[in-house]
Design an enzyme around this catalytic site. Structure first.
Site, short mmCIF file in Angstrom:
data_model
loop_
_atom_site.label_atom_id
_atom_site.label_comp_id
_atom_site.label_asym_id
_atom_site.label_seq_id
_atom_site.Cartn_x
_atom_site.Cartn_y
_atom_site.Cartn_z
N ARG A 164 -10.53 -11.46 1.81
CA ARG A 164 -11.36 -12.55 1.26
C ARG A 164 -10.65 -13.89 1.33
O ARG A 164 -11.29 -14.93 1.35
CB ARG A 164 -11.77 -12.21 -0.18
N LYS A 176 0.84 -1.20 0.00
CA LYS A 176 0.00 0.00 0.00
C LYS A 176 0.88 1.26 0.00
O LYS A 176 2.04 1.21 0.41
CB LYS A 176 -0.87 0.04 1.26
#
Length: 506
Positions: A355, A281
């Site tokens: 996920r 990130k």
């Protein structure tokens, strides 16, 4: 926060402070009018002279109260009567509580029951007042060398307009107090830094809840060796680059009269820090990635509320905990991993890791033959683009379950918005090399993330709550919000009500 309920004349109530709600543009509420008469029109004169502006959320402490039993009164503005809905009520009493905790008092009384709200009963109002009280006394200052003084306010007296409303007020306040404490735990877990709140720390918190429950909560912790033996390769892949070992935390609550009743399952994403892994990130704002375990935190908060309320339900709470870090062992873009379900996943972006831990937790939930499964996760930035910071994103493979959650969100004033989960979106997850990819491109990012999870939720009614926009605040007021503990607890209470109706019909 302690509470009691009284039907005494509020004008004669002996209290350190009496909270008095008033409208900006209309007459006084019936109870407030009686207080006004007893105090030689003190309240009316303050409003008429403009000494107090009753705009929504404005407060003013009056340090004397002639003719009243209260030592002081706190006026709180409700704004315009025609705009007095749930949000206004909550804002007004949040302001009142914020003012009360600054006073050198340990108890206070509140007039509230005749504030007109079209769709909300007295129990709802009492519940929201107790939640507001917990919000006001909440502090997160254990890392400050000179923390602010702890508020002295410890007890509230809720003034009932008649004896018939006392049971309703007591029940509402009890539920609100329990939810408020659950929200506080969720906020604390979310606010803790990543060097403290690790997957192992979350496991310790679960075991502590188990010990404190006096046998009501059974806790099982699956370590990396157990997860390896189980075949939870997807969850394990996320923590490969971290020195912090991953954990699957399972908490079971048996409250139903029949032990064999199918449980409702809540699953929380517990990424205790998310660097993005190899798909790193940007540095700006990365400190807020300690909040990437707020789904797990909300499960813990709901557990705390449940242990206080003791609903007659069977429940299972699962937390998939890992830290997403880059090192030589970390999963790389293009790697293919095998899930607990047996499906293979091409990891195109290691920052779509939530996920990957949730899919194995969903498969693990199958063994409980659940009545419903709800997962909660700070899953996608796309949900913030779509819904901002007010509504939680909701997707489901079962319309009845989705409606139940939407209704619970409205009742708890912790609202969600239903997004589609159509088969057409599934095509975006196709992979040339594996059964599916872990991302589906920029379009409909929140929906394709849920599409991924739906592949692992084909044996039970399932819903997904994307709380990336609602779990924490940024900026000056940075910190975890405690959402959606209110929604989740209300959902479970509604299921208890449904079960009671079914049993009585049967």
């Amino acid at each position: 926060m302690e509470f009691s309920v009284q039907t005494a004349n509020p004008a004669k109530a002996e209290t350190a402070c009496l909270v008095v709600p008033v409208f900006k543009d209309s007459g006084l509420l019936p109870t407030v009018a009686k207080l006004d008469d007893a105090s030689e029109r003190l309240i009316g004169q303050l409003l008429e002279r403009g000494d107090f502006d009753a705009a929504l959320g404005n407060v003013q402490m009056v340090p004397f109260a002639p003719g009243l039993g209260a030592e002081r009164i706190l006026l709180v503005g409700l704004g315009e009567r025609e705009k007095c809905q749930e949000a206004a009520f909550i804002k007004a009493f949040d302001a009142a509580m914020a003012a009360l905790v600054k006073l050198p008092i340990d108890e206070a009384s509140l007039v509230f029951s005749d504030v007109p709200l079209a769709d909300c009963d007295t129990a709802w109002k009492a519940r929201k007042i107790m939640e507001a009280a917990e919000r006001a006394i909440y502090r997160f200052d254990q890392f400050k060398s000179s923390p602010a003084p702890v508020p002295s306010l410890a007890k509230l007296t809720l003034m009932a307009s008649d004896a018939e409303s006392i049971p309703q007020i007591k029940q509402g306040a009890f539920i609100g107090n329990a939810i408020g404490q659950g929200i506080s735990l969720t906020r604390t877990l979310g606010n803790l830094p990543g060097n403290v709140c690790t997957p192992s720390y979350l496991a310790d918190q679960a075991e502590q809840l188990g010990r404190e429950s006096k046998g009501a909560l059974e806790v099982e912790i699956l370590d990396e060796e157990a997860l390896e033996a189980l075949g939870a390769g997807s969850l394990l892949s996320v923590g490969r680059g971290s020195k912090e070992p991953s954990r699957l935390i399972v908490m079971k609550y048996q409250g139903a009269e029949k032990a064999e009743d199918a449980p409702h399952v809540l699953i929380g994403k517990g990424i205790t820090f998310d660097t993005g892994g190899i798909s790193l990130k940007p540095g700006e704002g990365m400190d807020e990635m300690k909040f990437d375990m707020c789904g797990a935190a909300s499960v813990f908060g709901t557990v705390k509320a449940v242990l206080e309320i003791k609903p007659k339900l069977n429940l299972v709470f699962i937390v998939a905990a890992a830290e997403n870090m880059p090192d030589g062992h970390a999963t790389k873009p293009g790697d293919i991993i095998k899930t607990l379900k047996g499906l293979t996943v091409e990891v195109l972006n290691t920052d779509a890791e939530g996920r990957l831990v949730l899919c194995d937790a969903l498969t693990y939930a199958e063994r409980f033959t659940p009545a419903s499964v709800v997962d909660i996760a700070t899953l996608t930035g796309a949900v913030i683009v779509g819904l901002g910071h007010h509504a939680t994103g909701l997707l489901s493979n079962d319309d009845d379950l989705a409606l139940d959650l939407l209704d619970a969100g409205e009742a708890a004033w912790d609202r969600a918005w239903h997004l589609p989960l159509w088969d057409e979106y599934q095509e975006q997850l196709e992979s040339n090399f594996a059964d599916l990819a872990n991302i589906g491109g920029r379009p409909a990012g929140t929906i394709t993330a849920a599409c991924f999870l739906s592949r692992f939720a084909d044996h039970f009614p399932w819903a997904h709550l994307d709380i990336a926009g609602t779990a924490w605040h940024s900026g000056k007021q940075k910190g975890a919000t405690g959402r959606p503990v209110g929604l989740l607890t209300q959902y479970l209470l509604d299921r208890e009500t449904d079960a009671q109706v079914e049993n009585s019909d049967g």
